[in-house]
Motif scaffolding. Structure first.
Motif, PDB file in Angstrom:
ATOM      1  N   VAL A 118      37.853   6.221  31.653  1.00  0.00           N
ATOM      2  CA  VAL A 118      37.483   7.539  32.151  1.00  0.00           C
ATOM      3  C   VAL A 118      36.312   8.061  31.327  1.00  0.00           C
ATOM      4  N   GLN A 119      35.491   8.865  31.939  1.00  0.00           N
ATOM      5  CA  GLN A 119      34.367   9.456  31.219  1.00  0.00           C
ATOM      6  C   GLN A 119      34.831  10.635  30.371  1.00  0.00           C
ATOM      7  N   ALA A 120      34.088  10.907  29.327  1.00  0.00           N
ATOM      8  CA  ALA A 120      34.391  12.067  28.489  1.00  0.00           C
ATOM      9  C   ALA A 120      34.439  13.327  29.354  1.00  0.00           C
ATOM     10  N   GLY A 121      35.437  14.146  29.083  1.00  0.00           N
ATOM     11  CA  GLY A 121      35.643  15.354  29.870  1.00  0.00           C
ATOM     12  C   GLY A 121      36.591  15.163  31.036  1.00  0.00           C
ATOM     13  N   GLY A 122      36.930  13.925  31.324  1.00  0.00           N
ATOM     14  CA  GLY A 122      37.816  13.624  32.435  1.00  0.00           C
ATOM     15  C   GLY A 122      39.284  13.763  32.083  1.00  0.00           C
ATOM     16  N   SER A 123      40.131  13.375  33.041  1.00  0.00           N
ATOM     17  CA  SER A 123      41.574  13.522  32.893  1.00  0.00           C
ATOM     18  C   SER A 123      42.291  12.242  33.300  1.00  0.00           C
ATOM     19  N   LEU A 124      43.458  12.061  32.713  1.00  0.00           N
ATOM     20  CA  LEU A 124      44.372  10.991  33.100  1.00  0.00           C
ATOM     21  C   LEU A 124      45.794  11.518  32.964  1.00  0.00           C
ATOM     22  N   ARG A 125      46.689  10.958  33.752  1.00  0.00           N
ATOM     23  CA  ARG A 125      48.110  11.295  33.639  1.00  0.00           C
ATOM     24  C   ARG A 125      48.883  10.006  33.422  1.00  0.00           C
ATOM     25  N   LEU A 126      49.614   9.962  32.330  1.00  0.00           N
ATOM     26  CA  LEU A 126      50.380   8.775  31.984  1.00  0.00           C
ATOM     27  C   LEU A 126      51.854   9.028  32.261  1.00  0.00           C
ATOM     28  N   PRO A 127      52.467   8.270  33.165  1.00  0.00           N
ATOM     29  CA  PRO A 127      53.916   8.333  33.315  1.00  0.00           C
ATOM     30  C   PRO A 127      54.569   7.236  32.480  1.00  0.00           C
ATOM     31  N   CYS A 128      55.791   7.460  32.083  1.00  0.00           N
ATOM     32  CA  CYS A 128      56.588   6.449  31.382  1.00  0.00           C
ATOM     33  C   CYS A 128      57.987   6.494  31.967  1.00  0.00           C
ATOM     34  N   ALA A 129      58.360   5.422  32.646  1.00  0.00           N
ATOM     35  CA  ALA A 129      59.671   5.343  33.285  1.00  0.00           C
ATOM     36  C   ALA A 129      60.658   4.646  32.357  1.00  0.00           C
ATOM     37  N   ALA A 130      61.812   5.252  32.173  1.00  0.00           N
ATOM     38  CA  ALA A 130      62.830   4.718  31.272  1.00  0.00           C
ATOM     39  C   ALA A 130      64.016   4.180  32.063  1.00  0.00           C
ATOM     40  N   SER A 131      64.599   3.115  31.535  1.00  0.00           N
ATOM     41  CA  SER A 131      65.806   2.553  32.134  1.00  0.00           C
ATOM     42  C   SER A 131      66.669   1.952  31.035  1.00  0.00           C
ATOM     43  N   GLY A 132      67.959   1.882  31.301  1.00  0.00           N
ATOM     44  CA  GLY A 132      68.862   1.271  30.342  1.00  0.00           C
ATOM     45  C   GLY A 132      69.360   2.188  29.247  1.00  0.00           C
ATOM     46  N   LEU A 133      69.010   3.466  29.318  1.00  0.00           N
ATOM     47  CA  LEU A 133      69.492   4.432  28.348  1.00  0.00           C
ATOM     48  C   LEU A 133      69.834   5.732  29.067  1.00  0.00           C
ATOM     49  N   THR A 134      70.623   6.572  28.398  1.00  0.00           N
ATOM     50  CA  THR A 134      70.929   7.880  28.963  1.00  0.00           C
ATOM     51  C   THR A 134      69.769   8.801  28.633  1.00  0.00           C
ATOM     52  N   PHE A 135      68.833   8.889  29.557  1.00  0.00           N
ATOM     53  CA  PHE A 135      67.525   9.496  29.316  1.00  0.00           C
ATOM     54  C   PHE A 135      67.644  10.914  28.768  1.00  0.00           C
ATOM     55  N   ARG A 136      68.555  11.707  29.328  1.00  0.00           N
ATOM     56  CA  ARG A 136      68.646  13.114  28.953  1.00  0.00           C
ATOM     57  C   ARG A 136      69.169  13.294  27.529  1.00  0.00           C
ATOM     58  N   ASP A 137      69.686  12.222  26.918  1.00  0.00           N
ATOM     59  CA  ASP A 137      70.186  12.296  25.544  1.00  0.00           C
ATOM     60  C   ASP A 137      69.080  12.113  24.504  1.00  0.00           C
ATOM     61  N   TYR A 138      67.886  11.752  24.965  1.00  0.00           N
ATOM     62  CA  TYR A 138      66.804  11.401  24.041  1.00  0.00           C
ATOM     63  C   TYR A 138      65.666  12.404  24.092  1.00  0.00           C
ATOM     64  N   ILE A 139      65.153  12.683  22.913  1.00  0.00           N
ATOM     65  CA  ILE A 139      63.859  13.332  22.791  1.00  0.00           C
ATOM     66  C   ILE A 139      62.811  12.266  23.088  1.00  0.00           C
ATOM     67  N   MET A 140      61.836  12.621  23.888  1.00  0.00           N
ATOM     68  CA  MET A 140      60.791  11.672  24.266  1.00  0.00           C
ATOM     69  C   MET A 140      59.463  12.068  23.628  1.00  0.00           C
TER      70      MET A 140
END
Length: 123
Positions: A11-33
């Motif tokens: 991406v060029q300077a000044g631009g934007s990106l959105r990074l998703p991270c999908a979790a599996s195999g753990l109780t997601f709501r129990d963890y600070i991410m």
């Protein structure tokens, strides 16, 4: 346990990106991410964290006002919205799961790491 980060790219300077991270195999709501990054030749550094419910967030000074961390517990996914990107933001970005109480997550307190996604910001 798997943490799968995606969304990186060039991406060029000044631009934007959105990074998703999908979790599996753990109780997601129990963890600070969190998100970390590692630039070539540098140590891995903390970027942002979000509480179990999503109601509390904390950022490294160098991203405050530009990056936003969020989570969707129904989809077991954490996001990093990156705006006003700078060349110095170029790094591999990693998502992380932890139960630490510290606002800045120590690297040693991370229980699970994602594989990382490369973000390159051109000037």
């Amino acid at each position: 346990v798997q943490l799968q980060a995606s969304g990186g790219g060039l991406v060029q300077a000044g631009g934007s990106l959105r990074l998703p991270c999908a979790a599996s195999g753990l109780t997601f709501r129990d963890y600070i991410m969190g998100w970390f990054r590692q630039a070539p030749g540098k140590e891995r550094e903390f970027v942002a964290r979000i509480s179990w419910s999503g109601g509390s967030t904390y950022y490294a000074d160098f991203v405050k006002g530009r990056f936003t961390i969020s989570r969707d517990n129904a989809k077991n996914t954490v996001f990093l919205q990156m705006n006003s990107l700078k060349p110095e933001d170029t790094a591999v970005y990693y998502c992380a799961a932890t139960k630490t109480v510290y606002p800045i997550i120590p690297v040693g307190d991370v229980e699970y790491w994602g594989k990382g996604t490369l973000v390159t910001v051109s000037s």
